[in-house]
Write an enzyme that holds these catalytic residues in place. Structure first.
Site, PDB file in Angstrom:
ATOM      1  CG  PHE A 265      41.654  31.532  37.002  1.00  0.00           C
ATOM      2  CD1 PHE A 265      40.669  31.781  36.056  1.00  0.00           C
ATOM      3  CD2 PHE A 265      42.217  30.252  37.068  1.00  0.00           C
ATOM      4  CE1 PHE A 265      40.237  30.763  35.203  1.00  0.00           C
ATOM      5  CE2 PHE A 265      41.789  29.238  36.223  1.00  0.00           C
ATOM      6  CZ  PHE A 265      40.802  29.484  35.285  1.00  0.00           C
ATOM      7  CG  ASN A 313      39.998  31.329  28.413  1.00  0.00           C
ATOM      8  OD1 ASN A 313      40.217  30.625  29.398  1.00  0.00           O
ATOM      9  ND2 ASN A 313      38.838  31.341  27.784  1.00  0.00           N
ATOM     10  CB  ALA A 314      43.316  30.343  32.946  1.00  0.00           C
ATOM     11  CG  ASP A 334      41.729  31.767  43.659  1.00  0.00           C
ATOM     12  OD1 ASP A 334      40.673  31.163  43.934  1.00  0.00           O
ATOM     13  OD2 ASP A 334      41.995  32.909  44.097  1.00  0.00           O
ATOM     14  CB  CYS A 374      35.221  30.834  45.510  1.00  0.00           C
ATOM     15  SG  CYS A 374      35.047  31.439  43.826  1.00  0.00           S
TER      16      CYS A 374
HETATM   17  N1  SAH Z   1      43.530  34.557  42.552  1.00  0.00           N
HETATM   18  C1  SAH Z   1      42.992  35.874  42.846  1.00  0.00           C
HETATM   19  C2  SAH Z   1      41.503  35.956  42.734  1.00  0.00           C
HETATM   20  C3  SAH Z   1      40.956  35.399  41.479  1.00  0.00           C
HETATM   21  S1  SAH Z   1      39.349  35.893  41.099  1.00  0.00           S
HETATM   22  C4  SAH Z   1      43.411  36.263  44.241  1.00  0.00           C
HETATM   23  O1  SAH Z   1      43.699  35.386  45.035  1.00  0.00           O
HETATM   24  O2  SAH Z   1      43.407  37.452  44.539  1.00  0.00           O
HETATM   25  C5  SAH Z   1      39.217  35.227  39.519  1.00  0.00           C
HETATM   26  C6  SAH Z   1      39.980  35.982  38.454  1.00  0.00           C
HETATM   27  O3  SAH Z   1      39.929  35.205  37.278  1.00  0.00           O
HETATM   28  C7  SAH Z   1      39.411  37.337  38.090  1.00  0.00           C
HETATM   29  O4  SAH Z   1      40.429  38.291  38.155  1.00  0.00           O
HETATM   30  C8  SAH Z   1      38.910  37.163  36.658  1.00  0.00           C
HETATM   31  O5  SAH Z   1      39.113  38.337  35.870  1.00  0.00           O
HETATM   32  C9  SAH Z   1      39.783  36.061  36.163  1.00  0.00           C
HETATM   33  N2  SAH Z   1      39.226  35.205  35.102  1.00  0.00           N
HETATM   34  C10 SAH Z   1      37.948  34.839  34.895  1.00  0.00           C
HETATM   35  N3  SAH Z   1      37.858  33.959  33.883  1.00  0.00           N
HETATM   36  C11 SAH Z   1      39.119  33.765  33.437  1.00  0.00           C
HETATM   37  C12 SAH Z   1      39.686  32.947  32.407  1.00  0.00           C
HETATM   38  N4  SAH Z   1      38.924  32.154  31.659  1.00  0.00           N
HETATM   39  N5  SAH Z   1      41.013  32.979  32.247  1.00  0.00           N
HETATM   40  C13 SAH Z   1      41.797  33.761  33.019  1.00  0.00           C
HETATM   41  N6  SAH Z   1      41.310  34.561  33.993  1.00  0.00           N
HETATM   42  C14 SAH Z   1      39.999  34.555  34.199  1.00  0.00           C
END
Ligand code: SAH
Length: 430
Positions: A265, A313-314, A334, A374
């Site tokens: 993420f 997708n993570a 995160d 969060c």
């Molecule tokens: N870690 C970042 C903030 C993350 S916000 C920092 O510290 O700046 C969450 C992020 O997860 C977003 O960019 C969103 O696009 C991504 N996201 C949402 N669902 C996801 C998923 N299933 N797999 C991977 N990324 C995802």
């Protein structure tokens, strides 16, 4: 002067300090239930009275008053600054009134002072002064964190010479021009971007909006985090452009990073770039193509060729990595908020447990897991319990090294501790 003693039975009204809470010239009549004209207080402001439970919330320092705790419907449009009194007419404070939200009042002041341009100028300057003390030398921070900075419904993020702003309630939406002018006066920014394209505005009957309030549209705006320079698009990026609440945690993460690192993420690389300053190799997993593209640019601009950005997708990535028997030394999780309301907590905890369990399985002994959440509706204890359960299922012994939260520019009100929404644990897997 008698010392004012707070508390329900010794409230400070009759024996309080002179000059405040004076007996009103006339007791206002108890408002009727169906009225078309508002009560007007002694200073010409609309006046709203509270029932006993509302007064108790005021005494406890809670920043909001719900509709059920008002004495009748005040017959207002919403967005007004109102004078708030108890059922007998004693002054309690001044607040923004919201017509559509269940939260009717958000306190602005507990003093009987005019809520005018100077009032907001001072509030902004005082909030900024705290940041300068807490974060000396920084030029990127949250200037105003809504209720916690006594300007409810306003968020102001500063990215160097640029500001990104959210007006979340009718009270701040209606004062958009005034607040913009004050921000220009105080910060002399190159541009101010409006990121009021957030769902919570619907609770106030407000549409989503975004655009440039001042100056010309900036491209990706650079700001520094420790040794790393990040660029984020304030107008098209997520939230106000980036996630300033994690800034201190980003820099902290570099301290722990080693070996093969994984950042899930990633957004534009807040954690991934920091990990890359110390780790041999970083795999950054992000689902948004746009964010991933910006992350690649950020890695190149920082001369960090050891970042591999994967658009995926993570959840899938982590599952496949476990199946493939991959191993890492440092992992950051995160994710975005998994629960927008209380009903979604259980599902959110399952989601958190799944990714944390997999991350623990993927770590080599001695590896670090930096795990954040969060989600407002899950508190630190709930998050810690989930981590313990994930560790047990992963059959790993895990140390807690740090329990962190949002940066100092995101203050938490003691009377509204739910605003302590960000959890960030540093764990070490044995
Ligand atoms: N870690 C970042 C903030 C993350 S916000 C920092 O510290 O700046 C969450 C992020 O997860 C977003 O960019 C969103 O696009 C991504 N996201 C949402 N669902 C996801 C998923 N299933 N797999 C991977 N990324 C995802």
């Amino acid at each position: 002067m008698p010392k004012p003693t707070p508390g329900p039975r010794h409230d400070r009204r009759p024996g309080g300090p002179p000059g405040r809470n004076k007996r009103p010239p006339q007791r206002p009549e108890k408002p009727a239930q169906d009225r078309t004209t508002p009560d007007i207080g002694q200073d010409g402001l609309p006046q709203v009275s509270l029932v006993r439970r509302g007064v108790e919330r005021w005494q406890a320092g809670h920043p909001w008053i719900y509709r059920a705790d008002l004495n009748g419907d005040p017959a207002l449009q919403g967005g007004e600054v109102v004078r708030v009194v108890d059922a007998r007419g004693w002054f309690l404070g001044k607040a923004f009134y919201s017509k559509h939200s269940k939260i009717s009042l958000r306190w602005l002041s507990y003093e009987d002072v005019p809520v005018d341009t100077d009032f907001f100028r001072q509030r902004l300057a005082q909030a900024d002064a705290m940041r300068r003390r807490a974060l000396p030398g920084e030029n990127t921070y949250r200037v105003i964190h809504g209720e916690a900075d006594l300007i409810p419904g306003l968020v102001v993020d500063r990215y160097g010479d640029y500001l990104s702003v959210q007006f979340l309630i009718a009270g701040t939406e209606q004062r958009k021009q005034l607040l913009t002018d004050l921000l220009v006066e105080l910060f002399k920014p190159r541009a101010i971007v409006n990121r009021s394209d957030v769902g919570v505005r619907a609770l106030e009957g407000l549409p989503q909006e975004k655009g440039v309030l001042y100056g010309t549209q900036p491209g990706p705006v650079p700001y520094d985090e420790g040794l790393v320079r990040v660029r984020a698009d304030l107008l098209e990026g997520q939230k106000t452009g980036s996630f300033l609440d994690q800034r201190e945690n980003h820099v902290m993460a570099s301290q722990y990073a080693f070996g093969e690192a994984l950042d899930c993420f990633s957004y534009v690389g807040g954690f991934a770039l920091q990990l890359a300053t110390r780790a041999e190799k970083v795999t950054a997993v992000e689902i948004s193509e746009q964010a991933a593209a910006q992350l690649r640019e950020n890695a190149a601009a920082n001369k960090l060729p050891n970042v591999d950005v994967v658009v995926a997708n993570a959840f899938d990535f982590l599952r496949d990595a476990v199946d493939e028997g991959r191993r890492f030394d440092t992992i950051v999780l995160d994710p975005p908020s998994f629960a927008k309301n209380k009903d979604a907590i259980e599902g959110a905890l399952r989601g958190y447990k799944e990714i944390n369990l997999r991350a623990m399985q993927l770590l080599r002994p001695g590896g670090y897991l930096i795990s954040a959440s969060c989600t407002y509706h899950i508190d630190e204890q709930g998050f810690e319990d989930m981590l313990a359960s994930a560790a047990a299922d992963a059959k790993r012994r895990v140390q807690i090294i740090e329990k962190r939260g949002a940066g100092k520019d995101h203050p938490v009100l003691l009377s509204l501790r739910e605003t302590r929404y960000l959890k960030c644990f540093v764990l070490r897997v044995l």
